[in-house]
Design an enzyme around this catalytic site. Structure first.
Site, PDB file in Angstrom:
ATOM      1  N   HIS A  59      -9.328   0.181  -7.660  1.00 33.17           N
ATOM      2  CA  HIS A  59     -10.550  -0.621  -7.062  1.00 33.17           C
ATOM      3  C   HIS A  59     -11.559  -1.043  -8.066  1.00 33.17           C
ATOM      4  O   HIS A  59     -12.923  -0.580  -7.962  1.00 33.17           O
ATOM      5  CB  HIS A  59     -10.990   0.471  -6.004  1.00 33.17           C
ATOM      6  CG  HIS A  59      -9.984   0.700  -4.763  1.00 33.17           C
ATOM      7  ND1 HIS A  59      -9.558  -0.172  -3.906  1.00 33.17           N
ATOM      8  CD2 HIS A  59      -9.272   2.123  -4.708  1.00 33.17           C
ATOM      9  CE1 HIS A  59      -8.610   0.546  -3.257  1.00 33.17           C
ATOM     10  NE2 HIS A  59      -8.564   1.539  -3.659  1.00 33.17           N
ATOM     11  N   GLN A 115      -3.914   7.672  -1.060  1.00 38.38           N
ATOM     12  CA  GLN A 115      -3.042   8.471  -2.227  1.00 38.38           C
ATOM     13  C   GLN A 115      -3.869   9.415  -2.450  1.00 38.38           C
ATOM     14  O   GLN A 115      -5.277   9.842  -2.519  1.00 38.38           O
ATOM     15  CB  GLN A 115      -3.061   7.657  -3.211  1.00 38.38           C
ATOM     16  CG  GLN A 115      -2.115   8.127  -4.343  1.00 38.38           C
ATOM     17  CD  GLN A 115      -1.757   7.246  -5.374  1.00 38.38           C
ATOM     18  OE1 GLN A 115      -1.766   5.764  -5.107  1.00 38.38           O
ATOM     19  NE2 GLN A 115      -1.096   7.241  -6.262  1.00 38.38           N
ATOM     20  N   ARG A 165       2.793  -2.998  -3.378  1.00 42.78           N
ATOM     21  CA  ARG A 165       1.479  -2.584  -3.932  1.00 42.78           C
ATOM     22  C   ARG A 165       1.717  -1.413  -4.949  1.00 42.78           C
ATOM     23  O   ARG A 165       1.010  -1.316  -6.106  1.00 42.78           O
ATOM     24  CB  ARG A 165       0.638  -2.158  -2.793  1.00 42.78           C
ATOM     25  CG  ARG A 165      -0.673  -1.592  -3.270  1.00 42.78           C
ATOM     26  CD  ARG A 165      -1.420  -0.871  -2.025  1.00 42.78           C
ATOM     27  NE  ARG A 165      -2.775  -0.722  -1.981  1.00 42.78           N
ATOM     28  CZ  ARG A 165      -3.308   0.504  -2.235  1.00 42.78           C
ATOM     29  NH1 ARG A 165      -2.577   1.560  -2.548  1.00 42.78           N
ATOM     30  NH2 ARG A 165      -4.506   0.629  -2.456  1.00 42.78           N
ATOM     31  N   SER A 191      -8.436   3.214   1.455  1.00 41.85           N
ATOM     32  CA  SER A 191      -7.461   2.499   0.377  1.00 41.85           C
ATOM     33  C   SER A 191      -5.948   2.109   0.868  1.00 41.85           C
ATOM     34  O   SER A 191      -5.840   1.426   1.876  1.00 41.85           O
ATOM     35  CB  SER A 191      -7.302   3.527  -0.761  1.00 41.85           C
ATOM     36  OG  SER A 191      -6.893   2.884  -1.837  1.00 41.85           O
ATOM     37  N   LEU A 192      -4.988   3.074   0.346  1.00 46.31           N
ATOM     38  CA  LEU A 192      -3.589   2.848   0.906  1.00 46.31           C
ATOM     39  C   LEU A 192      -3.665   2.909   2.542  1.00 46.31           C
ATOM     40  O   LEU A 192      -2.729   2.242   3.100  1.00 46.31           O
ATOM     41  CB  LEU A 192      -2.828   3.788   0.370  1.00 46.31           C
ATOM     42  CG  LEU A 192      -1.444   4.094   0.668  1.00 46.31           C
ATOM     43  CD1 LEU A 192      -0.414   2.882   0.437  1.00 46.31           C
ATOM     44  CD2 LEU A 192      -0.590   5.305   0.168  1.00 46.31           C
ATOM     45  N   GLN A 245      -8.833  -5.938  -1.775  1.00 43.56           N
ATOM     46  CA  GLN A 245      -8.976  -4.399  -1.741  1.00 43.56           C
ATOM     47  C   GLN A 245      -8.701  -3.725  -3.082  1.00 43.56           C
ATOM     48  O   GLN A 245      -9.429  -3.008  -3.432  1.00 43.56           O
ATOM     49  CB  GLN A 245      -8.076  -3.737  -0.473  1.00 43.56           C
ATOM     50  CG  GLN A 245      -8.434  -2.410  -0.497  1.00 43.56           C
ATOM     51  CD  GLN A 245      -7.162  -1.501  -0.060  1.00 43.56           C
ATOM     52  OE1 GLN A 245      -6.262  -1.360  -1.203  1.00 43.56           O
ATOM     53  NE2 GLN A 245      -7.328  -0.991   1.180  1.00 43.56           N
TER      54      GLN A 245
END
Length: 296
Positions: free
Chosen positions: A199, A10, A113, A88-89, A248
């Protein structure tokens, strides 16, 4: 000599993203239209012609980056990767590229998500901050101290590269941590314009919701190892991959450690696939001398 493919997260979105792919490749156009149908709205209209504000909507941002990355990957004629990772993503994009997830399942999980994270952000006031030029251990120490004193969460969230770490937590705890980090010698400790503590343990409601969706999804063994955010280690076992993916949202993105592990395992060439060039810059700071390039 091994070739690693990495996928952005992102923040890499931009107006017009994916339009050239749609117009230049029949397979890409078919995948974009499949995504429009799966999502229930024409995300391509927002990607190709929406404003920056339109693209910042969580329900748009995450699927848009995933689509751009995965569809770009399908158009490549270069050699297949020896290993993959995603920030991440981007881990979802990496899993699809490596064949561990189907395109449709990957998109469905990314949409789930985004929805789960948006809900979690609305539960409590939380944010993130970028910390520059301070040792990771010192950042960890100060975050732990602030959490203990205030009874509110602030934790290291993104280990992006040496000297660049993002912290995450309640608004109050992040603000207090920033003041102490600057006093400890950080060049900058800047609160970011985000509406959630990604996170961090504050994403637990989102983790629980996404975990249920992951458990319902079929994962295959990937065609190459994937270096996952929470372990920074090569994984090929579908059950382990699922467990790490579930962790995650509340765990740190160990990007520095992941790139270092890939280099130790032979990676000499890193290709970023998807919007932007952020990961190329981070890799170059983490691993001096490796080749970096990108496709978007």
């Amino acid at each position: 000599m091994k070739h690693a493919y990495v996928f952005p997260g992102q923040g890499a979105q931009f107006s017009g993203m994916g339009k050239a792919l749609y117009e230049g490749h029949t397979r890409a156009r078919d995948m974009f239209e499949q995504a429009n149908n799966l999502l229930g709205f024409r995300i391509t209209d927002i990607m190709f012609g929406g404003t920056d504000e339109d693209l910042k909507q969580t329900r748009v941002t995450q699927p848009a980056i995933f689509l751009h990355s995965v569809i770009c990957y399908t158009t490549l004629e270069s050699p297949r990767p020896d290993m993959v990772a995603g920030h991440s993503l981007g881990e979802f994009s990496a899993l699809v590229a490596a064949g561990a997830l189907s395109f449709a399942d990957g998109l469905s999980l990314v949409a789930a998500r985004a929805t789960a994270m948006q809900k979690a952000c609305e539960i409590s006031a939380s944010t993130m901050a970028a910390v520059l030029a301070l040792d990771d251990a010192k950042v960890e120490e100060i975050c732990a101290a602030v959490t203990a004193e205030l009874g509110e969460t602030v934790v290291p969230a993104n280990y992006n590269c040496p000297g660049q770490l993002v912290i995450s937590g309640s608004v109050r705890a992040v603000e207090v941590a920033c003041e102490r980090l600057k006093a400890a010698g950080a060049k900058r400790a800047l609160v970011l314009p985000v509406g959630g503590a990604f996170h961090s343990p504050l994403m637990e409601p989102a983790r629980a919701e996404l975990s249920a969706a992951i458990e319902r999804t079929t994962f295959a063994a990937p065609s190459c190892p994937i270096y996952q955010n929470v372990t920074a280690a090569a994984e090929t076992d579908p059950s382990v991959i699922k467990r790490n993916l579930e962790a995650q949202l509340t765990g740190a993105v160990r990007w520095t450690q992941s790139v270092e592990a890939m280099v130790r395992d032979g990676a000499t060439h890193f290709t970023e696939v998807g919007p932007g060039k952020v990961l190329q810059g981070l890799v170059a700071k983490i691993a001096k001398g490796v080749i970096t390039d990108g496709f978007q």
